[in-house]
Design an enzyme around this catalytic site. Structure first.
Site, PDB file in Angstrom:
ATOM      1  CG  ASN A  45      -1.791   1.316   1.229  1.00  0.00           C
ATOM      2  OD1 ASN A  45      -2.432   1.608   0.427  1.00  0.00           O
ATOM      3  ND2 ASN A  45      -1.194   2.019   2.325  1.00  0.00           N
ATOM      4  CG  HIS A  46       2.402   1.907   3.299  1.00  0.00           C
ATOM      5  ND1 HIS A  46       1.221   1.495   3.651  1.00  0.00           N
ATOM      6  CD2 HIS A  46       3.416   1.330   4.007  1.00  0.00           C
ATOM      7  CE1 HIS A  46       1.279   0.800   4.742  1.00  0.00           C
ATOM      8  NE2 HIS A  46       2.653   0.470   5.092  1.00  0.00           N
TER       9      HIS A  46
ATOM     10  NE  ARG B 144      -1.195  -9.414   7.374  1.00  0.00           N
ATOM     11  CZ  ARG B 144      -1.112  -8.238   7.594  1.00  0.00           C
ATOM     12  NH1 ARG B 144      -0.347  -7.143   7.095  1.00  0.00           N
ATOM     13  NH2 ARG B 144      -1.808  -7.880   8.527  1.00  0.00           N
TER      14      ARG B 144
ATOM     15  CG  ASP C  59       0.048  -4.126   5.449  1.00  0.00           C
ATOM     16  OD1 ASP C  59      -0.504  -4.633   6.587  1.00  0.00           O
ATOM     17  OD2 ASP C  59       0.456  -3.092   5.573  1.00  0.00           O
TER      18      ASP C  59
ATOM     19  CD  GLU D 253      -8.457   4.533   0.034  1.00  0.00           C
ATOM     20  OE1 GLU D 253      -9.448   4.379   1.006  1.00  0.00           O
ATOM     21  OE2 GLU D 253      -7.302   4.728   0.482  1.00  0.00           O
TER      22      GLU D 253
ATOM     23  CD  GLU E 177      -4.498  -5.483   7.918  1.00  0.00           C
ATOM     24  OE1 GLU E 177      -4.425  -5.256   9.239  1.00  0.00           O
ATOM     25  OE2 GLU E 177      -3.935  -5.019   7.044  1.00  0.00           O
TER      26      GLU E 177
HETATM   27  C1  GLC Z   1      -1.386  -3.374   8.953  1.00  0.00           C
HETATM   28  C2  GLC Z   1      -0.410  -3.961   9.726  1.00  0.00           C
HETATM   29  C3  GLC Z   1       0.145  -3.107  10.859  1.00  0.00           C
HETATM   30  C4  GLC Z   1       0.740  -2.120  10.173  1.00  0.00           C
HETATM   31  C5  GLC Z   1      -0.156  -1.452   8.936  1.00  0.00           C
HETATM   32  C6  GLC Z   1       0.675  -0.539   8.380  1.00  0.00           C
HETATM   33  O1  GLC Z   1      -2.571  -3.141   9.475  1.00  0.00           O
HETATM   34  O2  GLC Z   1      -0.812  -5.174  10.455  1.00  0.00           O
HETATM   35  O3  GLC Z   1       0.886  -3.795  11.560  1.00  0.00           O
HETATM   36  O4  GLC Z   1       1.047  -0.908  10.977  1.00  0.00           O
HETATM   37  O5  GLC Z   1      -0.553  -2.216   8.195  1.00  0.00           O
HETATM   38  O6  GLC Z   1       1.586  -1.109   7.505  1.00  0.00           O
END
Ligand code: GLC
Ligand code: CA
Length: 548
Positions: free
Chosen positions: A102-103, A198, A200, A207, A242
């Site tokens: 995401n980043h 996994r 994240d 988005e 997630e």
């Molecule tokens: C997810 C991770 C968390 C992290 C966040 C930003 O929610 O589970 O630990 O801080 O992403 O990457």
């Protein structure tokens, strides 16, 4: 019968830096983990999920990646990682890694280039705004630790978007090159031999952020595209995501509405997580029954991943204020145990007052409900937390292996450890450690080994259906069943302190040589199921029948 491995997996989640240190520098590493694979195999784990392994300034425990194509030098080398994959495979253990796209870290060369030069090829890899976005004080994931979602970059003289911390600028999914790069990252690690990822923060990855629009569109098509790509590169590669979103949005993450899942294979069941915690707090299974009833039907191949604890706070934000207050009152009464106004930063054993009966009950319940169970390192020995540490670090202390100094985690001087070992109170490593529990057949660890082995003989749980058995039962008692072509398992869990009894005689005609395969104690013979007793905080896993 389903031959999809992820439906029968037992996933164990760990952070390399707090698991086992092989070279005495105070930081856990890959060679340390390799040395503990036999422990994980004995426990019955079939898949490891490693928290981020990449080079990182480590301001968010590795979730701020500075290079997607390497391992953090503090953990070892790519060579060590390849060796880990080989040794794990020898023991029948698959490895999935966190894919945090995401980043990036603000130290990532892409961001450094993007901010310093308007003509940089990486400029549009991030999300910029010339004006201060009016919605910049909305949508923070870490309220209290994060004041805004757009920050001004003095070099670029522009605002950049960051859904999470300021040092985690969001990648721009609208940019074709970013979409391609994410695939390349997946391809690289699949080529090396990981079993999947996994993923994240998936709702945020897709988005299509615009300044001034707090609810931008999501590019679901990208999930379809990524899944297709991953599957082409590795037929049985798996995406575990997630995506903590509203229930009516969940199904779209699994698939585009056709018959089969063509996006994410597996989603963490955040809804069930919060409801399980609520049920444990109220000592009443109603929230779980509700969750089972309300859970949307998944497309074929879609699967839930269940968990009680992970590396983050327990997120109670989707409970009602009243429900949340009940959980806080029971499990996190002290404001210091709470986080972001929505969660609890404790491990399960301290939450349950270190009550062995309740711990067994909680994990027997999690592992018997539908989906693939995910277990966080240290939970199998009932580790505690350290509330003196900041934020989520309270639940990220080193694994407690033995009574040796530093819990046998590292030979470094105490002051050099990546994080302090829990060394005082009921959860001190002298009292809670692997070595002692390994030698004790009655320990929590021995129980976990037995429970996981039993689960592995009950493929109906992961691969089959899970239904509440709606018959009169005492208030604390939950009866549910798992059915598949392999057979049927029946489960009785008592969340309350009072012993109870259920009449399940209407199920008796289905039974074929039924027996207790796991229980908190020895119970009298099942008879004709007229009076199935269960102790306070007790549980019974009953094999009803088996087709072989
Ligand atoms: C997810 C991770 C968390 C992290 C966040 C930003 O929610 O589970 O630990 O801080 O992403 O990457
Ligand atoms: Ca080390």
């Amino acid at each position: 019968m389903s031959d999809r491995w992820y439906k029968k997996a037992v996933v164990y989640c760990l952070d390399i830096d707090t698991f086992a240190d092989s070279n005495g520098d105070g930081i856990g590493d890959i060679r340390g983990l390799i040395g503990r694979l036999d422990y994980l195999a004995r426990l019955g784990v079939t898949c490891l999920w490693l928290n981020p392994i990449h080079p990182s300034p480590d301001r968010d425990d590795g979730y701020d990646v500075a290079d997607f194509y390497n391992v953090d030098p503090r953990f070892g080398t790519l060579g060590d990682f390849a060796e880990l994959l080989h040794q794990a495979a020898n023991l029948g253990i698959k490895v999935i890694i966190d894919l945090v796209v995401n980043h990036t870290s603000d130290q990532h060369p892409w961001f450094q280039s993007a901010r310093s030069d308007p003509d940089s090829p990486f400029r549009d890899w991030y999300v910029w705004s010339e004006e201060a976005p009016p919605d910049r004080h909305q949508g923070m994931v870490f309220p209290g630790e994060q004041g805004e979602t757009w920050s001004f970059d003095r070099t670029a003289k522009l605002w950049y978007y960051h859904r999470f911390y300021k040092f985690q600028p969001d990648l721009n999914i609208k940019t074709e090159a970013v979409r391609e790069e994410i695939k390349k990252i997946c391809a690289f690690w699949l080529q090396l031999g990981v079993a999947g990822f996994r993923m994240d923060a998936v709702p945020f990855i897709i988005e299509e952020t615009q300044p001034g629009n707090p609810n931008p569109a999501k590019n679901m098509d990208y999930l379809t595209e990524l899944r297709e790509f991953v599957q082409w590169r590795k037929g049985d590669g798996v995406l575990l995501a997630e995506a903590n979103v509203e229930p009516d949005q969940l199904v779209g993450f699994f698939g585009d509405g056709g018959g089969s899942s063509n996006r994410i294979h597996m989603l963490f069941d955040f809804m069930l997580n919060a409801r399980m915690v609520l049920a444990l707090a109220r000592e009443n299974p109603e929230p779980i029954i509700e969750a089972l009833r309300e859970t949307p039907k998944l497309p074929k191949g879609g699967q839930w991943a269940t968990f009680l604890r992970n590396h983050d706070e327990i997120d109670l934000s989707r409970l009602t204020a009243e429900q949340r207050a009940d959980v806080f009152a029971k499990f996190g009464p002290d404001p210091d145990m709470q986080l972001y106004g929505r969660g609890i930063r404790r491990r399960l054993a301290p939450m349950l007052g270190n009550d062995r009966r309740r711990l067994e009950l909680a994990y027997a319940l999690q592992f018997s409900l539908r989906g693939t169970p995910v277990l966080r390192y240290g939970e199998e020995i009932g580790m505690g937390d350290d509330l003196a540490l900041e934020g989520r670090d309270s639940i990220r202390t080193p694994m407690q292996w033995s009574i040796l100094p530093n819990a046998g985690f590292s030979t470094a001087p105490k002051a050099e450890l990546v994080r302090p070992v829990v060394d005082h109170g009921d959860f001190a490593y002298e009292k809670v450690n692997v070595t002692q529990q390994r030698l004790d057949r009655k320990s929590l660890l021995s129980w976990f080994e037995r429970m996981i082995r039993t689960l592995r003989e009950a493929p109906e749980v992961g691969a089959g259906s899970c239904t509440h058995v709606d018959l009169p039962a005492p208030p604390g008692v939950l009866v549910h069943r798992a059915d598949d072509v392999t057979g049927t398992m029946l489960f009785v869990h008592n969340l309350g302190p009072e012993a109870g009894s259920v009449d399940l005689s209407s199920l008796y005609p289905e039974a074929e040589a039924p027996n207790d395969v796991l229980a908190d104690r020895e119970y009298p013979d099942l008879g004709k199921f007229r009076e199935i007793d269960v102790a306070g905080y007790g549980y019974r896993w009953i094999r009803l029948r088996r087709y072989s």
